[in-house]
Design an enzyme around this catalytic site. Sequence first.
Site, PDB file in Angstrom:
ATOM      1  N   ASP A 198      15.174  17.424   6.952  1.00 45.67           N
ATOM      2  CA  ASP A 198      13.711  17.400   6.995  1.00 45.67           C
ATOM      3  C   ASP A 198      13.267  16.041   6.473  1.00 45.67           C
ATOM      4  O   ASP A 198      13.318  15.778   5.273  1.00 45.67           O
ATOM      5  CB  ASP A 198      13.151  18.535   6.131  1.00 45.67           C
ATOM      6  N   GLN A 201       8.875  13.676   4.583  1.00 43.05           N
ATOM      7  CA  GLN A 201       8.391  12.892   3.447  1.00 43.05           C
ATOM      8  C   GLN A 201       9.174  11.592   3.242  1.00 43.05           C
ATOM      9  O   GLN A 201       8.920  10.877   2.271  1.00 43.05           O
ATOM     10  CB  GLN A 201       8.451  13.737   2.166  1.00 43.05           C
ATOM     11  N   CYS A 361       3.601  24.963  -0.019  1.00 39.23           N
ATOM     12  CA  CYS A 361       4.563  25.534   0.936  1.00 39.23           C
ATOM     13  C   CYS A 361       5.989  25.466   0.375  1.00 39.23           C
ATOM     14  O   CYS A 361       6.945  25.147   1.094  1.00 39.23           O
ATOM     15  CB  CYS A 361       4.495  24.835   2.286  1.00 39.23           C
TER      16      CYS A 361
END
Length: 407
Positions: A198, A201, A361
């Site tokens: 992921d 960021q 989240c």
Amino acid sequence: MDVKEIRNQFPILHQEVNGSPLVYLDSAATSQKPYKVIEAVEDYYRRYNSNVHRGVHTLGSLATDGYEGAREKVRSFIHAPSAREVVFTRGTTTAINTVAYSYGRANLQEGDEIVLTPMEHHSNIIPWQQAAKATGAALKYLPMKEDGTLSLEDVQNTITSNTKIVAVAHVSNVLGTINPIKEITRMAHEHGAVTVVDGAQSVPHMKVDVQELDCDFFAFSGHKMGGPTGIGVLYGKKKLLDKMEPVEFGGEMIDFVDLYDSTWKDIPWKFEGGTPVIAGAIGLGAAIDFLEDVGMENIEAHEAELAAYALERLKEVEGIHIYGPQKRAALVTFNVDDVHPHDAATVLDAEGIAVRAGHHCAQPLMKWLDVVATARASFYVYNTKEDIDALTDGLIKTKEYFGDVFA
């Protein structure tokens, strides 16, 4: 890097909120957009709005060139070997779901393991929960050190010959932890597992080279890097994408359709069913142009300075608790004694300061931190030390306000 000049390229920053100059400290949720991106999207809609790939007329050709040109910009930006390994999606969430559904469900079975971390965003937990339920695979979580970092020894001890997928955030959206993806990938590959990263960021804030990381899949979103909402990227190694089935079916992704069967286009187009987010892709390409003009090394250095300064200044606020490691990405997550983070964010907003409050989240991480919620200030290329000074002053006022209320 001339931050004042950079700020001038973001029209939204030049306004007042609740009578005070806007101090935008919520870029981890979504970044603001420079003129270059806004104008690129407007130019598409004003001058050559058309569908892609399907027509030979001039507008269709211009739209296709813009869309596929953006794909090549993404390839170059993340150093992918081929533009065919760049799939446009609606965002990081869709990209990870595509891998979990298409690759995960086809390659997992009972007894297999999916390794995650407690710091993952829900978008990198729930798809794997569903894949595990569908296949009988088991979820395992890497232990975290007290400061919110990972130990490579723990990674080595957790990944086994039964591990088939290791899904890890490159940068935590709560702690700012920068995870050692290259080393994690190496350990995963030693056991025959694939890695899913992921990068939501990380890509906006630092140079990313997917070949150097050697990850198998890498996902990120355009809206966190100055681009439009609704556009994201899934990078995947060709040998894996070739074997995966599409998850959406219809126009654009087909090669040939008969009454009773159909065949698919090659990658990446077999994963891009229907009319794609053309304007979003063109806007993402413009965002990459902007970031490269500034220089990712300059952005990373500027943000490291901001993060260090924020840690220093916020510690001046009595009763503040900061979460995460000393060396971190450009965000600070915190709580203030006797003040709920939503209340703190509300008082800060009254001063024109935008921060995020809630569980971000990341409810499993909140449980690990033993808190219900936190406040988060996140920084980007357009932020300054003066913004952090305003945040510090705002938190001091917050403490004073609630001290007076409950006195």
